[in-house]
Design a protein around this motif. Structure first.
Motif, PDB file in Angstrom:
ATOM      1  N   GLY A   1       7.730  35.020  10.014  1.00 47.30           N
ATOM      2  CA  GLY A   1       8.100  33.659  10.322  1.00 47.30           C
ATOM      3  C   GLY A   1       7.594  33.230  11.687  1.00 47.30           C
ATOM      4  O   GLY A   1       7.065  34.043  12.450  1.00 47.30           O
ATOM      5  N   GLY A   2       7.744  31.941  11.972  1.00 51.23           N
ATOM      6  CA  GLY A   2       7.321  31.440  13.271  1.00 51.23           C
ATOM      7  C   GLY A   2       7.165  29.941  13.261  1.00 51.23           C
ATOM      8  O   GLY A   2       7.639  29.257  12.355  1.00 51.23           O
ATOM      9  N   LEU A   3       6.498  29.452  14.295  1.00 52.27           N
ATOM     10  CA  LEU A   3       6.246  28.018  14.462  1.00 52.27           C
ATOM     11  C   LEU A   3       4.803  27.720  14.092  1.00 52.27           C
ATOM     12  O   LEU A   3       3.882  28.398  14.568  1.00 52.27           O
ATOM     13  N   VAL A   4       4.622  26.712  13.251  1.00 50.34           N
ATOM     14  CA  VAL A   4       3.277  26.344  12.809  1.00 50.34           C
ATOM     15  C   VAL A   4       3.206  24.833  12.683  1.00 50.34           C
ATOM     16  O   VAL A   4       4.221  24.177  12.427  1.00 50.34           O
ATOM     17  N   GLN A   5       2.033  24.280  12.865  1.00 48.24           N
ATOM     18  CA  GLN A   5       1.855  22.841  12.704  1.00 48.24           C
ATOM     19  C   GLN A   5       1.755  22.481  11.231  1.00 48.24           C
ATOM     20  O   GLN A   5       1.342  23.302  10.394  1.00 48.24           O
ATOM     21  N   ALA A   6       2.106  21.266  10.933  1.00 50.33           N
ATOM     22  CA  ALA A   6       1.977  20.773   9.570  1.00 50.33           C
ATOM     23  C   ALA A   6       0.533  20.958   9.087  1.00 50.33           C
ATOM     24  O   ALA A   6      -0.423  20.724   9.835  1.00 50.33           O
ATOM     25  N   GLY A   7       0.407  21.398   7.848  1.00 50.92           N
ATOM     26  CA  GLY A   7      -0.902  21.690   7.289  1.00 50.92           C
ATOM     27  C   GLY A   7      -1.332  23.131   7.471  1.00 50.92           C
ATOM     28  O   GLY A   7      -2.320  23.563   6.858  1.00 50.92           O
ATOM     29  N   GLY A   8      -0.603  23.856   8.300  1.00 44.43           N
ATOM     30  CA  GLY A   8      -0.950  25.239   8.556  1.00 44.43           C
ATOM     31  C   GLY A   8      -0.408  26.180   7.501  1.00 44.43           C
ATOM     32  O   GLY A   8       0.127  25.755   6.466  1.00 44.43           O
ATOM     33  N   SER A   9      -0.563  27.466   7.764  1.00 49.67           N
ATOM     34  CA  SER A   9      -0.130  28.473   6.802  1.00 49.67           C
ATOM     35  C   SER A   9       0.573  29.624   7.500  1.00 49.67           C
ATOM     36  O   SER A   9       0.385  29.859   8.702  1.00 49.67           O
ATOM     37  N   LEU A  10       1.385  30.321   6.738  1.00 55.05           N
ATOM     38  CA  LEU A  10       2.064  31.539   7.178  1.00 55.05           C
ATOM     39  C   LEU A  10       2.175  32.465   5.985  1.00 55.05           C
ATOM     40  O   LEU A  10       2.206  32.012   4.831  1.00 55.05           O
ATOM     41  N   ARG A  11       2.272  33.748   6.276  1.00 56.44           N
ATOM     42  CA  ARG A  11       2.573  34.719   5.228  1.00 56.44           C
ATOM     43  C   ARG A  11       3.799  35.515   5.628  1.00 56.44           C
ATOM     44  O   ARG A  11       3.786  36.190   6.664  1.00 56.44           O
ATOM     45  N   LEU A  12       4.810  35.426   4.809  1.00 58.16           N
ATOM     46  CA  LEU A  12       6.017  36.204   5.022  1.00 58.16           C
ATOM     47  C   LEU A  12       5.918  37.529   4.274  1.00 58.16           C
ATOM     48  O   LEU A  12       5.324  37.598   3.198  1.00 58.16           O
TER      49      LEU A  12
END
Length: 122
Positions: free
Chosen positions: A9-20
């Protein structure tokens, strides 16, 4: 005892991606259905994704279909949630779950992780 430990988890800008990621211990992982839920501040917990024990079947909540992908690696005892095109409304604590079954939604998970915060800024 059973442990589900989320990360990514974390902080990301709109349109970005993350992998949990969620690493499981203390349960027969390769025979367990797994999934993800989320809960935003002041809102009820929401079903996000489900994956069968074999990985052959997956289901998604309507709000994430086409943007999120759930997968698993039974050798690593890990389930993943790839999140693309993130929106501010995806901001929530994301929880890994194990056990239970799917019947229109992910029903009666037996175990829960502690959660990981995802924050999407606009």
């Amino acid at each position: 005892q059973v442990q589900l430990v989320e990360s990514g988890g974390g902080l990301v800008q709109a349109g970005g991606s993350l992998r949990l990621s969620c690493v499981a211990s203390g349960l027969p992982f390769s025979n367990s259905h797994m999934g993800w839920f989320r809960q935003a501040a002041g809102k009820e917990r929401e079903f996000v994704a489900f994956i069968s024990w074999s990985g052959s079947t997956a289901y998604y909540g309507d709000s994430v279909k086409g943007r999120f992908t759930i997968s698993r690696d039974n050798a690593k005892r890990t389930v993943y949630l790839q999140m693309l095109s993130l929106k501010p409304e995806d901001t929530a604590v994301y929880y890994c779950a194990a056990g239970g079954y799917y019947s229109g939604s992910y029903v009666q998970p037996a175990y829960w992780g502690q959660g990981t915060q995802v924050t999407v800024s606009s």
